[in-house]
Motif scaffolding. Structure first.
Motif, short mmCIF file in Angstrom:
data_model
loop_
_atom_site.label_atom_id
_atom_site.label_comp_id
_atom_site.label_asym_id
_atom_site.label_seq_id
_atom_site.Cartn_x
_atom_site.Cartn_y
_atom_site.Cartn_z
N ASP A 45 76.82 -19.78 36.70
CA ASP A 45 75.65 -20.47 37.23
C ASP A 45 75.10 -21.44 36.18
O ASP A 45 75.68 -21.59 35.10
N THR A 46 73.98 -22.11 36.48
CA THR A 46 73.45 -23.12 35.56
C THR A 46 73.00 -22.52 34.23
O THR A 46 72.91 -23.23 33.24
N ASN A 47 72.73 -21.21 34.20
CA ASN A 47 72.35 -20.55 32.96
C ASN A 47 73.55 -20.08 32.15
O ASN A 47 73.39 -19.51 31.08
N GLY A 48 74.75 -20.28 32.71
CA GLY A 48 75.95 -19.82 32.03
C GLY A 48 76.30 -18.37 32.32
O GLY A 48 77.24 -17.83 31.74
N THR A 49 75.55 -17.75 33.21
CA THR A 49 75.81 -16.36 33.59
C THR A 49 76.99 -16.30 34.55
O THR A 49 77.08 -17.10 35.49
N THR A 50 77.88 -15.35 34.32
CA THR A 50 79.02 -15.17 35.21
C THR A 50 78.56 -14.52 36.50
O THR A 50 77.87 -13.50 36.49
N VAL A 51 78.96 -15.13 37.62
CA VAL A 51 78.61 -14.63 38.95
C VAL A 51 79.90 -14.21 39.65
O VAL A 51 80.75 -15.05 39.94
N PRO A 52 80.08 -12.91 39.93
CA PRO A 52 81.26 -12.47 40.67
C PRO A 52 81.09 -12.80 42.15
O PRO A 52 80.08 -12.46 42.76
#
Length: 115
Positions: A24-31
């Motif tokens: 996502d835009t925060n760099g968090t991985t989204v499964p």
């Protein structure tokens, strides 16, 4: 962020699902569970079951439903709403765009889901 490449159109047949991990835009991985329903339409929803916290992409796609392999909860691919217990909470659904042979998913703009 905008839509990101999730897979190629040849990666899944109708009534199949696969796990992809997008940022996502925060760099968090989204499964994300990317799936095709029985008509061949593409869908993307959170890969994490709202009941059992397991991967939905490991389950079976039947028609327009994705069944969790652990406890049998079923989720509507179009809305993320559970239609079979034990799950009672929806999972996020993400917009999908097919551009040629590329399947794009936008994890920053989940579609509204009914609860």
């Amino acid at each position: 962020m905008t839509a990101q490449l999730a897979c190629q159109t040849g990666d899944l047949a109708p009534e199949e699902a696969m796990l992809v991990e997008l940022a996502d835009t925060n760099g968090t991985t989204v499964p994300v569970a990317v799936a095709r329903d029985s008509d061949g339409t593409w869908h993307a929803l959170s890969d994490i079951c709202s009941h059992g916290q397991v991967s939905l992409s490991d389950g079976e796609v039947e028609g327009c439903l994705l069944e969790c392999w652990l406890h049998g909860s079923q989720f509507d691919l179009r809305t993320g709403n559970p239609v079979q217990l034990p799950a009672t909470r929806p999972v996020p659904v993400y917009p999908v765009t097919v551009d040629g042979d590329r399947v794009l998913v936008d994890v920053d703009e989940p579609l509204a889901v009914a609860s």
